[in-house]
Design a protein around this motif. Structure first.
Motif, PDB file in Angstrom:
ATOM      1  N   THR A  11       0.767  -1.062  -0.563  1.00 15.24           N
ATOM      2  CA  THR A  11      -0.070   0.215   0.069  1.00 15.24           C
ATOM      3  C   THR A  11       0.857   1.226   0.028  1.00 15.24           C
ATOM      4  OG1 THR A  11      -0.601  -0.530   2.431  1.00 15.24           O
ATOM      5  CG2 THR A  11      -1.866  -1.097   1.396  1.00 15.24           C
ATOM      6  N   VAL A  12       1.875   0.768   0.959  1.00 13.24           N
ATOM      7  CA  VAL A  12       2.908   2.713   0.741  1.00 13.24           C
ATOM      8  C   VAL A  12       4.728   1.927  -0.820  1.00 13.24           C
ATOM      9  CG1 VAL A  12       2.101   2.942   2.892  1.00 13.24           C
ATOM     10  CG2 VAL A  12       4.400   1.857   2.765  1.00 13.24           C
ATOM     11  N   ASP A  13       4.350   1.011  -0.780  1.00 17.07           N
ATOM     12  CA  ASP A  13       5.687   0.993  -1.225  1.00 17.07           C
ATOM     13  C   ASP A  13       6.561   0.530  -0.975  1.00 17.07           C
ATOM     14  OD1 ASP A  13       6.984  -0.691  -4.135  1.00 17.07           O
ATOM     15  OD2 ASP A  13       6.819   1.528  -4.902  1.00 17.07           O
ATOM     16  N   ALA A  14       7.171   0.237   0.574  1.00 15.50           N
ATOM     17  CA  ALA A  14       7.965   0.887   1.337  1.00 15.50           C
ATOM     18  C   ALA A  14       8.431  -0.685   1.386  1.00 15.50           C
ATOM     19  CB  ALA A  14       7.477   0.894   2.077  1.00 15.50           C
ATOM     20  N   ALA A  15       9.853  -1.525   1.580  1.00 15.02           N
ATOM     21  CA  ALA A  15      10.290  -2.823   2.199  1.00 15.02           C
ATOM     22  C   ALA A  15      11.735  -2.061   3.317  1.00 15.02           C
ATOM     23  CB  ALA A  15      10.860  -3.385   0.988  1.00 15.02           C
ATOM     24  N   TYR A  16      11.672  -3.689   3.663  1.00 16.06           N
ATOM     25  CA  TYR A  16      12.470  -3.399   4.473  1.00 16.06           C
ATOM     26  C   TYR A  16      13.549  -4.923   4.959  1.00 16.06           C
ATOM     27  CZ  TYR A  16      15.218  -1.700   8.926  1.00 16.06           C
ATOM     28  OH  TYR A  16      16.062  -1.143   9.611  1.00 16.06           O
ATOM     29  N   VAL A  17      15.059  -4.757   4.894  1.00 11.84           N
ATOM     30  CA  VAL A  17      15.643  -5.915   4.277  1.00 11.84           C
ATOM     31  C   VAL A  17      16.409  -6.011   5.461  1.00 11.84           C
ATOM     32  CG1 VAL A  17      17.817  -6.459   3.180  1.00 11.84           C
ATOM     33  CG2 VAL A  17      15.802  -5.633   2.020  1.00 11.84           C
ATOM     34  N   LYS A  64      12.855  -0.884  -7.475  1.00 12.55           N
ATOM     35  CA  LYS A  64      13.953  -0.610  -6.792  1.00 12.55           C
ATOM     36  C   LYS A  64      14.668  -1.754  -6.588  1.00 12.55           C
ATOM     37  CE  LYS A  64      14.190   3.579  -6.739  1.00 12.55           C
ATOM     38  NZ  LYS A  64      14.455   3.712  -7.555  1.00 12.55           N
ATOM     39  N   LEU A  65      13.615  -2.652  -5.986  1.00 12.33           N
ATOM     40  CA  LEU A  65      14.066  -4.061  -5.818  1.00 12.33           C
ATOM     41  C   LEU A  65      13.357  -5.143  -6.232  1.00 12.33           C
ATOM     42  CD1 LEU A  65      14.102  -4.117  -2.090  1.00 12.33           C
ATOM     43  CD2 LEU A  65      15.212  -4.031  -3.001  1.00 12.33           C
ATOM     44  N   PRO A  66      14.024  -6.339  -7.031  1.00 11.99           N
ATOM     45  CA  PRO A  66      14.156  -7.917  -7.521  1.00 11.99           C
ATOM     46  C   PRO A  66      12.212  -8.575  -7.482  1.00 11.99           C
ATOM     47  CG  PRO A  66      15.232  -8.044  -6.873  1.00 11.99           C
ATOM     48  CD  PRO A  66      15.002  -7.027  -5.868  1.00 11.99           C
ATOM     49  N   ALA A  67      11.493  -7.986  -8.475  1.00 17.11           N
ATOM     50  CA  ALA A  67      10.257  -8.957  -8.012  1.00 17.11           C
ATOM     51  C   ALA A  67      10.191 -10.197  -6.925  1.00 17.11           C
ATOM     52  CB  ALA A  67       9.409  -9.016  -9.224  1.00 17.11           C
ATOM     53  N   TYR A  68      10.847 -10.918  -6.960  1.00 20.01           N
ATOM     54  CA  TYR A  68      10.726 -12.115  -6.757  1.00 20.01           C
ATOM     55  C   TYR A  68      11.483 -11.703  -5.038  1.00 20.01           C
ATOM     56  CZ  TYR A  68      16.054 -12.581  -5.523  1.00 20.01           C
ATOM     57  OH  TYR A  68      17.640 -12.519  -4.849  1.00 20.01           O
TER      58      TYR A  68
END
Length: 81
Positions: A11-17, A64-68
């Motif tokens: 919903t906010v298109d945010a990821a955390y690694v 920015k990140l791979p879809a997989y």
């Protein structure tokens, strides 16, 4: 290959690694934002008290990140629940 925990909120298109052990509850002591012009977005690096990189926050993650990686990420929005 080492397993790395990744969370994603579409919903906010945010990821955390997360770059720490899954059971560790390490708190960020310092955040370093990457230049949004240079990376064409916003990427923040989180460091602990000892100066170790503990995580990476990626906004506009789908570009920015791979879809997989996003497909396999732990979902924080309701669509992935």
């Amino acid at each position: 290959m080492t397993d790395v925990r990744v969370t994603y909120d579409k919903t906010v298109d945010a990821a955390y690694v997360y770059l720490t052990e899954p059971q560790d509850h390490v708190k960020s002591a310092r955040m370093y934002p990457c230049d949004p012009v240079d990376v064409d977005g916003m990427i923040n690096l989180d460091f602990d008290e000892q100066g170790r990189l503990i995580g990476i926050e990626v906004l506009a993650a789908s570009s920015k990140l791979p879809a997989y990686l996003l497909r396999s990420a732990e979902r924080l929005d309701t669509e992935g629940s």
